[in-house]
Design a protein around this motif. Structure first.
Motif, PDB file in Angstrom:
ATOM      1  N   THR A 149     -52.625 -33.754 -20.162  1.00 35.59           N
ATOM      2  CA  THR A 149     -52.843 -32.357 -20.525  1.00 35.59           C
ATOM      3  C   THR A 149     -52.009 -31.470 -19.607  1.00 35.59           C
ATOM      4  OG1 THR A 149     -54.759 -32.263 -19.044  1.00 35.59           O
ATOM      5  CG2 THR A 149     -55.194 -32.735 -21.383  1.00 35.59           C
ATOM      6  N   PRO A 150     -51.625 -30.289 -20.095  1.00 31.20           N
ATOM      7  CA  PRO A 150     -50.791 -29.413 -19.260  1.00 31.20           C
ATOM      8  C   PRO A 150     -51.583 -28.831 -18.099  1.00 31.20           C
ATOM      9  CG  PRO A 150     -51.388 -28.303 -21.307  1.00 31.20           C
ATOM     10  CD  PRO A 150     -51.863 -29.725 -21.431  1.00 31.20           C
ATOM     11  N   PHE A 151     -51.013 -28.907 -16.899  1.00 32.20           N
ATOM     12  CA  PHE A 151     -51.630 -28.255 -15.740  1.00 32.20           C
ATOM     13  C   PHE A 151     -50.968 -26.897 -15.573  1.00 32.20           C
ATOM     14  CE2 PHE A 151     -51.636 -27.218 -11.177  1.00 32.20           C
ATOM     15  CZ  PHE A 151     -53.011 -27.119 -10.988  1.00 32.20           C
ATOM     16  N   VAL A 152     -51.704 -25.833 -15.910  1.00 32.58           N
ATOM     17  CA  VAL A 152     -51.118 -24.488 -15.917  1.00 32.58           C
ATOM     18  C   VAL A 152     -51.475 -23.672 -14.673  1.00 32.58           C
ATOM     19  CG1 VAL A 152     -50.970 -24.377 -18.430  1.00 32.58           C
ATOM     20  CG2 VAL A 152     -53.051 -23.586 -17.288  1.00 32.58           C
ATOM     21  N   GLY A 153     -52.289 -24.232 -13.803  1.00 31.52           N
ATOM     22  CA  GLY A 153     -52.619 -23.542 -12.562  1.00 31.52           C
ATOM     23  C   GLY A 153     -53.534 -22.339 -12.782  1.00 31.52           C
ATOM     24  N   ASP A 154     -53.503 -21.398 -11.851  1.00 27.86           N
ATOM     25  CA  ASP A 154     -54.351 -20.210 -11.890  1.00 27.86           C
ATOM     26  C   ASP A 154     -53.716 -19.168 -12.804  1.00 27.86           C
ATOM     27  OD1 ASP A 154     -56.017 -18.078 -11.497  1.00 27.86           O
ATOM     28  OD2 ASP A 154     -55.516 -17.793  -9.368  1.00 27.86           O
ATOM     29  N   LEU A 155     -54.303 -18.951 -13.979  1.00 30.46           N
ATOM     30  CA  LEU A 155     -53.722 -18.009 -14.934  1.00 30.46           C
ATOM     31  C   LEU A 155     -53.980 -16.553 -14.555  1.00 30.46           C
ATOM     32  CD1 LEU A 155     -54.456 -19.845 -18.315  1.00 30.46           C
ATOM     33  CD2 LEU A 155     -52.304 -19.719 -17.049  1.00 30.46           C
ATOM     34  N   ASN A 156     -54.760 -16.323 -13.527  1.00 23.05           N
ATOM     35  CA  ASN A 156     -54.951 -14.968 -13.008  1.00 23.05           C
ATOM     36  C   ASN A 156     -53.915 -14.594 -11.952  1.00 23.05           C
ATOM     37  OD1 ASN A 156     -57.326 -14.297 -14.527  1.00 23.05           O
ATOM     38  ND2 ASN A 156     -58.484 -15.663 -13.181  1.00 23.05           N
ATOM     39  N   ASP A 157     -53.106 -15.576 -11.560  1.00 22.35           N
ATOM     40  CA  ASP A 157     -52.066 -15.342 -10.560  1.00 22.35           C
ATOM     41  C   ASP A 157     -50.834 -14.744 -11.239  1.00 22.35           C
ATOM     42  OD1 ASP A 157     -50.156 -15.377  -8.591  1.00 22.35           O
ATOM     43  OD2 ASP A 157     -50.057 -17.569  -8.415  1.00 22.35           O
ATOM     44  N   PRO A 158     -50.463 -13.494 -10.920  1.00 26.03           N
ATOM     45  CA  PRO A 158     -49.309 -12.856 -11.565  1.00 26.03           C
ATOM     46  C   PRO A 158     -48.003 -13.613 -11.346  1.00 26.03           C
ATOM     47  CG  PRO A 158     -50.606 -11.244 -10.336  1.00 26.03           C
ATOM     48  CD  PRO A 158     -51.125 -12.590  -9.964  1.00 26.03           C
ATOM     49  N   GLY A 159     -47.936 -14.429 -10.306  1.00 27.87           N
ATOM     50  CA  GLY A 159     -46.724 -15.191 -10.027  1.00 27.87           C
ATOM     51  C   GLY A 159     -46.635 -16.509 -10.783  1.00 27.87           C
ATOM     52  N   ASN A 160     -47.654 -16.828 -11.545  1.00 25.20           N
ATOM     53  CA  ASN A 160     -47.675 -18.083 -12.301  1.00 25.20           C
ATOM     54  C   ASN A 160     -46.765 -17.952 -13.532  1.00 25.20           C
ATOM     55  OD1 ASN A 160     -48.235 -20.343 -13.838  1.00 25.20           O
ATOM     56  ND2 ASN A 160     -50.446 -20.241 -13.535  1.00 25.20           N
ATOM     57  N   LYS A 161     -45.675 -18.687 -13.564  1.00 24.62           N
ATOM     58  CA  LYS A 161     -44.695 -18.570 -14.644  1.00 24.62           C
ATOM     59  C   LYS A 161     -45.131 -19.234 -15.941  1.00 24.62           C
ATOM     60  CE  LYS A 161     -40.790 -18.014 -11.523  1.00 24.62           C
ATOM     61  NZ  LYS A 161     -39.457 -18.484 -11.092  1.00 24.62           N
ATOM     62  N   LEU A 162     -46.261 -19.905 -15.901  1.00 21.54           N
ATOM     63  CA  LEU A 162     -46.768 -20.554 -17.109  1.00 21.54           C
ATOM     64  C   LEU A 162     -47.746 -19.672 -17.879  1.00 21.54           C
ATOM     65  CD1 LEU A 162     -47.397 -24.081 -15.590  1.00 21.54           C
ATOM     66  CD2 LEU A 162     -45.588 -23.490 -17.198  1.00 21.54           C
ATOM     67  N   ARG A 163     -48.091 -18.515 -17.313  1.00 24.04           N
ATOM     68  CA  ARG A 163     -49.107 -17.654 -17.942  1.00 24.04           C
ATOM     69  C   ARG A 163     -48.715 -17.244 -19.359  1.00 24.04           C
ATOM     70  NH1 ARG A 163     -49.574 -12.615 -15.037  1.00 24.04           N
ATOM     71  NH2 ARG A 163     -51.718 -12.311 -15.681  1.00 24.04           N
ATOM     72  N   GLU A 164     -47.466 -16.794 -19.523  1.00 25.07           N
ATOM     73  CA  GLU A 164     -47.005 -16.323 -20.835  1.00 25.07           C
ATOM     74  C   GLU A 164     -47.190 -17.396 -21.901  1.00 25.07           C
ATOM     75  OE1 GLU A 164     -42.808 -16.207 -22.986  1.00 25.07           O
ATOM     76  OE2 GLU A 164     -42.796 -15.094 -21.096  1.00 25.07           O
ATOM     77  N   SER A 165     -46.689 -18.588 -21.617  1.00 25.11           N
ATOM     78  CA  SER A 165     -46.764 -19.675 -22.599  1.00 25.11           C
ATOM     79  C   SER A 165     -48.202 -20.106 -22.852  1.00 25.11           C
ATOM     80  CB  SER A 165     -45.932 -20.872 -22.121  1.00 25.11           C
ATOM     81  OG  SER A 165     -45.826 -21.847 -23.127  1.00 25.11           O
ATOM     82  N   ALA A 166     -49.002 -20.195 -21.788  1.00 27.53           N
ATOM     83  CA  ALA A 166     -50.399 -20.621 -21.937  1.00 27.53           C
ATOM     84  C   ALA A 166     -51.184 -19.640 -22.799  1.00 27.53           C
ATOM     85  CB  ALA A 166     -51.046 -20.764 -20.563  1.00 27.53           C
ATOM     86  N   PHE A 167     -51.078 -18.335 -22.500  1.00 28.63           N
ATOM     87  CA  PHE A 167     -51.803 -17.323 -23.268  1.00 28.63           C
ATOM     88  C   PHE A 167     -51.273 -17.236 -24.701  1.00 28.63           C
ATOM     89  CE2 PHE A 167     -52.764 -15.037 -19.063  1.00 28.63           C
ATOM     90  CZ  PHE A 167     -54.050 -15.558 -19.007  1.00 28.63           C
ATOM     91  N   TYR A 186     -56.511 -13.397 -26.187  1.00 33.67           N
ATOM     92  CA  TYR A 186     -55.326 -14.054 -25.610  1.00 33.67           C
ATOM     93  C   TYR A 186     -54.054 -13.250 -25.890  1.00 33.67           C
ATOM     94  CZ  TYR A 186     -58.093 -18.157 -24.409  1.00 33.67           C
ATOM     95  OH  TYR A 186     -59.009 -19.001 -23.846  1.00 33.67           O
ATOM     96  N   SER A 187     -53.982 -12.584 -27.035  1.00 35.67           N
ATOM     97  CA  SER A 187     -52.819 -11.738 -27.319  1.00 35.67           C
ATOM     98  C   SER A 187     -52.729 -10.593 -26.329  1.00 35.67           C
ATOM     99  CB  SER A 187     -52.896 -11.187 -28.745  1.00 35.67           C
ATOM    100  OG  SER A 187     -52.790 -12.215 -29.702  1.00 35.67           O
ATOM    101  N   GLU A 188     -53.868  -9.997 -26.012  1.00 31.42           N
ATOM    102  CA  GLU A 188     -53.887  -8.884 -25.048  1.00 31.42           C
ATOM    103  C   GLU A 188     -53.555  -9.360 -23.642  1.00 31.42           C
ATOM    104  OE1 GLU A 188     -57.698  -7.077 -25.608  1.00 31.42           O
ATOM    105  OE2 GLU A 188     -57.058  -5.970 -27.398  1.00 31.42           O
ATOM    106  N   LYS A 189     -53.838 -10.603 -23.346  1.00 29.58           N
ATOM    107  CA  LYS A 189     -53.431 -11.187 -22.069  1.00 29.58           C
ATOM    108  C   LYS A 189     -51.927 -11.447 -22.042  1.00 29.58           C
ATOM    109  CE  LYS A 189     -57.282 -12.124 -19.636  1.00 29.58           C
ATOM    110  NZ  LYS A 189     -57.464 -11.733 -18.206  1.00 29.58           N
ATOM    111  N   CYS A 190     -51.398 -11.859 -23.196  1.00 33.53           N
ATOM    112  CA  CYS A 190     -50.001 -12.287 -23.273  1.00 33.53           C
ATOM    113  C   CYS A 190     -49.014 -11.119 -23.305  1.00 33.53           C
ATOM    114  CB  CYS A 190     -49.819 -13.152 -24.516  1.00 33.53           C
ATOM    115  SG  CYS A 190     -48.137 -13.700 -24.796  1.00 33.53           S
ATOM    116  N   MET A 191     -49.323 -10.093 -24.096  1.00 37.04           N
ATOM    117  CA  MET A 191     -48.343  -9.035 -24.365  1.00 37.04           C
ATOM    118  C   MET A 191     -47.809  -8.338 -23.108  1.00 37.04           C
ATOM    119  SD  MET A 191     -47.592  -9.098 -27.528  1.00 37.04           S
ATOM    120  CE  MET A 191     -46.607  -7.622 -27.558  1.00 37.04           C
TER     121      MET A 191
END
Length: 342
Positions: A149-167, A186-191
């Motif tokens: 499974t994908p390990f996306v880390g802390d999605l609340n961390d603004p420096g996490n480069k996987l946030r966009e794709s995960a959301f 999730y759309s409101e998180k992503c945009m």
């Protein structure tokens, strides 16, 4: 290195307000590249051209095919990082263009197999995120899921480069299975993460968010949903002006849903038909099915069961060809309900 410099510039400067001029720069860069014997530059150039710019004026299927070739070329030249960045864009474009879900999964698994040797963790994580979405769409992961499974880390961390794709992928999954509230979340998180750069994912996110918001307006009279659609539709219209192939079907479907809400039936019906025909012309079998599904529910609301049955049958066939048995089962339940009532 001038062609590479120009295409890098085009990729970074691709703003909503100046797509035509950036497209000209990109095409000029491609013309320059063909004049020089720089085979070792092709993979990086193609990654930037077909991965970041060409979706504005080339068919998504063409972009996926060119990036697939760039992957093979990069790997043969030993440019492993470039190769696997190409693989990410191959899968992204394949999903957006409605390629067979089974073939996409097979290709993802091929890349994941290679990554056991090359061990590029970021690429592996992105591919696992894609695979999770494809598996859900095929059979809700019943027979197609894997242990990894994908390990996306802390999605609340603004420096996490996987946030966009995960959301984004969570929003996509929720849209296709009809979880409107979760799709909005999730759309409101992503945009906000997507930012001002005019990426393909930005426009797909706007399309999905607006389509979901129009559903929420119908169900809950959401005022926020009206604003989402008001902003998204002009953006998709601008994109369709430069790429009829990639975006006109999306524009027509949003317009059809908007007219449906306004109960302007003489406008809604031809717009649904236009969305279906445009998706069919572009080979977007998944969005052809989506437009048929939306048209079927529209006629259900009008109590026109005969037309609803016709469009549900078309939607089922499209989803079957796409390979989404989750959607086939969903549509079959609607058909069974209609046949029982009849």
């Amino acid at each position: 290195y001038t062609p590479l410099a120009l295409i890098h510039f085009a990729g970074y400067a691709m703003k909503d307000e100046q797509p035509a001029s950036i497209c000209r720069i990109a095409k000029n860069a491609m013309s320059m590249l063909k004049r020089f014997d720089v085979a070792d530059q092709y993979p990086l150039f193609y990654l930037n051209y077909y991965g970041r710019v060409a979706w504005r004026f080339e068919a998504l299927q063409v972009c996926a095919d060119k990036l697939r070739r760039a992957f093979e070329a990069a790997l043969s030249l030993g440019h492993v990082d470039i190769a696997f960045y190409c693989s990410i864009h191959v899968i992204k474009n394949s999903i957006f263009s409605g390629a067979s879900l089974r073939s996409i999964m097979k290709e993802i698994d091929y890349y994941l197999h290679l990554l056991k040797t090359y061990k590029i963790e970021t690429a592996r994580t992105f591919l696992l995120i894609f695979r999770e979405t494809v598996s859900l769409l095929i059979d809700n992961g019943q027979a197609t899921s894997i242990e990894a499974t994908p390990f996306v880390g802390d999605l609340n961390d603004p420096g996490n480069k996987l946030r966009e794709s995960a959301f984004f992928h969570k929003a996509v999954q929720c849209l296709w299975v009809g979880h409107t509230e979760r799709c909005r979340y999730y759309s409101e998180k992503c945009m906000p993460i997507l930012g001002p750069l005019a990426q393909l994912t930005t426009y797909m996110s706007k399309f999905y968010h607006a389509l979901n918001s129009l559903d929420l307006i119908r169900k809950k009279n959401s005022t926020k949903g009206k604003e989402v659609a008001r902003v998204a539709i002009p953006a998709i219209r601008d994109a369709a002006a430069s790429s009829d192939w990639n975006f006109t079907n999306k524009l027509r479907l949003l317009e059809a849903e908007q007219q449906s809400l306004r109960q302007t039936h003489r406008k809604a019906v031809p717009l649904y038909e236009a969305a279906i025909e445009s998706a069919k012309k572009s080979g977007f079998i998944h969005e052809q099915g989506l437009a048929c599904e939306k048209a079927a529910f529209y006629f259900m609301r009008l109590k026109n069961k005969e037309k609803a049955l016709e469009y549900f049958q078309q939607a089922r066939e499209c989803y079957f060809q796409w390979g989404s048995f989750v959607k086939v089962d969903f549509i079959q339940k609607e058909l069974d309900g209609l046949n029982w009532k009849n």
